[in-house]
Scaffold this active site. Structure first.
Site, PDB file in Angstrom:
ATOM      1  N   GLU A 266       0.857  -1.256   0.020  1.00  0.00           N
ATOM      2  CA  GLU A 266      -0.056  -0.013  -0.011  1.00  0.00           C
ATOM      3  C   GLU A 266       0.906   1.303   0.125  1.00  0.00           C
ATOM      4  OE1 GLU A 266      -3.343   2.238   3.094  1.00  0.00           O
ATOM      5  OE2 GLU A 266      -1.758   0.727   3.955  1.00  0.00           O
ATOM      6  N   LYS A 326     -10.299   1.590  -1.184  1.00  0.00           N
ATOM      7  CA  LYS A 326     -10.475   1.095   0.072  1.00  0.00           C
ATOM      8  C   LYS A 326     -11.804   1.222   0.419  1.00  0.00           C
ATOM      9  CE  LYS A 326      -7.860   1.093   4.608  1.00  0.00           C
ATOM     10  NZ  LYS A 326      -6.976   1.653   5.287  1.00  0.00           N
ATOM     11  N   CYS A 375      -4.674  -2.973   3.839  1.00  0.00           N
ATOM     12  CA  CYS A 375      -4.304  -2.661   5.151  1.00  0.00           C
ATOM     13  C   CYS A 375      -5.399  -2.714   6.299  1.00  0.00           C
ATOM     14  CB  CYS A 375      -4.002  -1.106   5.435  1.00  0.00           C
ATOM     15  SG  CYS A 375      -2.938  -0.662   6.863  1.00  0.00           S
TER      16      CYS A 375
END
Length: 492
Positions: A266, A326, A375
């Site tokens: 990321e 995300k 994440c």
């Protein structure tokens, strides 16, 4: 001692979490709280004990956030003083305790004047009221599943095999049953019951672990390259994007391994580079490598004036085939919840406040399908589950864990991948800039990890899985059932 037991219980439970002390503590660490809560004399006493337990639990679990908020982020971004980060940590912990107050609410139903209390009803109430609290932690703008009791068992491979049927709540219920038996058994027999129960559980865990099949590579296995970039945060978050490129340029230009896919972390860059010379250089490197790539960096929709934390999927020609945005953003760092209330905490913004994505489409690699998540999203089983339902045959997560100097933080994050793998019976790969980068098989076994805080690369063989687990199919039913049982056992 009346209020000391919940604090001791919370600290011991926090010490059982991944990377802290001993997971063994989890089998009896909740018992002092359960016992003390059952002996409370009124509403306010029960409320205070919930607060003391949950606050000490989350503080002990997340102690590694203190240097992150008071030192690491302020030194790199220079946007707020360290003491504000420290004060904010204690407020953050308070917010994370909120789901536990359902135990207090259900306790008010259970400990009514007409209640006839006995061993069985206490055990069922204690188990399912706490289980309901852990279910609540998955929902809302402040959702966070760190500190779940099941986390302590991420290395108990035998016991993990119930997770494809129940999800992690099955482990939590097992832990709570043992703790409740210890809490409510007469004192003279308590140690005996504890030894027998825990001994049997560890025997079962060992037996199942030994009976699991060895790693077998199926014919459709995908060969994947991972690259742990290890770019310092002060370089990554500098104004000069070229600094980040220079840190990784040698590997990108020399990546000649014969694999199907290259995965980078990321936020390899913290700006949208699609209109830059760096992007053109990367496209040429992709063409030379003759493989598909995944790389994380923010993207901007200039027409809608929206920013996204994105994973970019390139095909072999260097063309963008898919962008995953995300969906679950980190409160305060990536999104500001309830802006009218928490506007004063906007100084925690790392780069931009992002718009959450809404698409759970899978990515195609030759004849196979997989997914990528980013994440913080690995803390939430629903995200991996949605991808598997949409056809993902293995799971990938990319992460930027460079803020964390302590290995405990890295272990707690990586351990979530174990549960996402076993829940769905899918191989799980995490690629982080500083670690932990590694691969976990469908049984929850950690097959290989790279050394943390090093510039490293590795090739993994990834088996392809197509069957859906009972949990993948019916998780929503399980969640509703837990809430129904928690109310039922509080009333009857």
């Amino acid at each position: 001692m009346n209020y000391l037991l919940p604090i001791i219980s919370g600290v011991l439970t926090g010490l059982a979490m991944p990377g802290n002390l001993f997971s063994f503590l989890i089998w009896f660490s909740v018992a002092p709280f359960i016992y003390s809560f059952s002996k409370s004399k009124g509403t306010l006493e029960r409320l205070l004990k919930i607060f003391l337990y949950s606050y000490s639990l989350m503080t002990t679990t997340l102690w590694w956030e203190i240097p992150v908020l008071s030192k690491n982020i302020p030194e790199v971004l220079n946007t707020f003083p360290g003491y504000l980060g420290l004060l904010s940590f204690f407020l953050l912990v308070f917010i994370l305790t909120l789901p536990y107050y359902i135990i207090w609410f259900l306790g008010e139903l259970y400990f009514r004047k007409s209640r006839v209390v006995n061993f069985k009803s206490l055990l069922l109430f204690s188990t399912f009221s706490y289980a309901a609290a852990e279910m609540l932690k998955e929902f809302g703008d402040f959702a966070f599943t760190g500190g779940n009791l099941s986390d302590a068992l991420y290395q108990h491979i035998g016991l993990l095999q119930i997770v494809p049927f129940t999800g992690t709540i099955g482990l939590t219920i097992l832990i709570l049953i043992v703790n409740s038996v210890i809490a409510f058994t007469p004192e003279r027999e308590r140690i005996k019951y504890a030894i027998v129960l825990i001994g049997v559980i560890y025997l079962i865990n060992f037996t199942i672990t030994e009976k699991l099949p060895l790693k077998v590579m199926n014919k459709n296995a995908v060969k994947v390259s991972v690259f742990q970039t290890n770019v310092p945060q002060e370089v990554k978050y500098s104004d000069n994007t070229w600094n980040s490129y220079v840190e990784i340029s040698n590997y990108l230009q020399e990546n000649n391994d014969k694999t199907d896919l290259l995965i980078l972390p990321e936020a390899v860059f913290i700006k949208d580079i699609r209109d830059s010379d760096i992007f053109k250089i990367i496209q040429e490197a992709i063409k030379i490598s003759n493989k598909n790539w995944i790389m994380g960096f923010p993207t901007v929709d200039y027409k809608k004036r929206k920013f996204y934390n994105s994973a970019i999927y390139f095909n072999k020609n260097g063309e963008i085939e898919k962008i995953y945005n995300k969906t679950k953003l980190v409160p305060f760092a990536e999104v500001l919840p309830y802006e009218s209330i928490f506007k004063m905490f906007s100084f925690f913004k790392l780069v931009n406040y992002y718009t959450p994505g809404t698409d759970y489409s899978v990515l195609k690699l030759n004849d196979n399908k997989f997914s990528v998540q980013i994440c913080f999203e690995t803390y939430f089983p629903s995200i991996s589950r949605k991808f598997v339902k949409n056809g993902a045959e293995f799971l990938v997560a990319i992460s930027n864990d460079g803020w964390f100097n302590n290995k405990t933080a890295l272990i707690q994050h990586f351990s979530k991948g174990v549960f996402r793998a076993i829940e769905n019976r899918r191989t799980f790969i995490q690629v982080s800039n500083t670690g932990i980068t590694g691969i976990i098989d469908k049984y929850g076994r950690i097959i290989e990890t790279l050394p943390i805080k090093t510039y490293a690369n590795q090739n993994f063989y990834v088996p392809i899985e197509k069957k859906e687990t009972l949990y993948t199919k019916y998780a929503d039913v399980i969640i509703v059932l837990i809430f129904i049982l928690s109310i039922l056992f509080s009333l009857i």
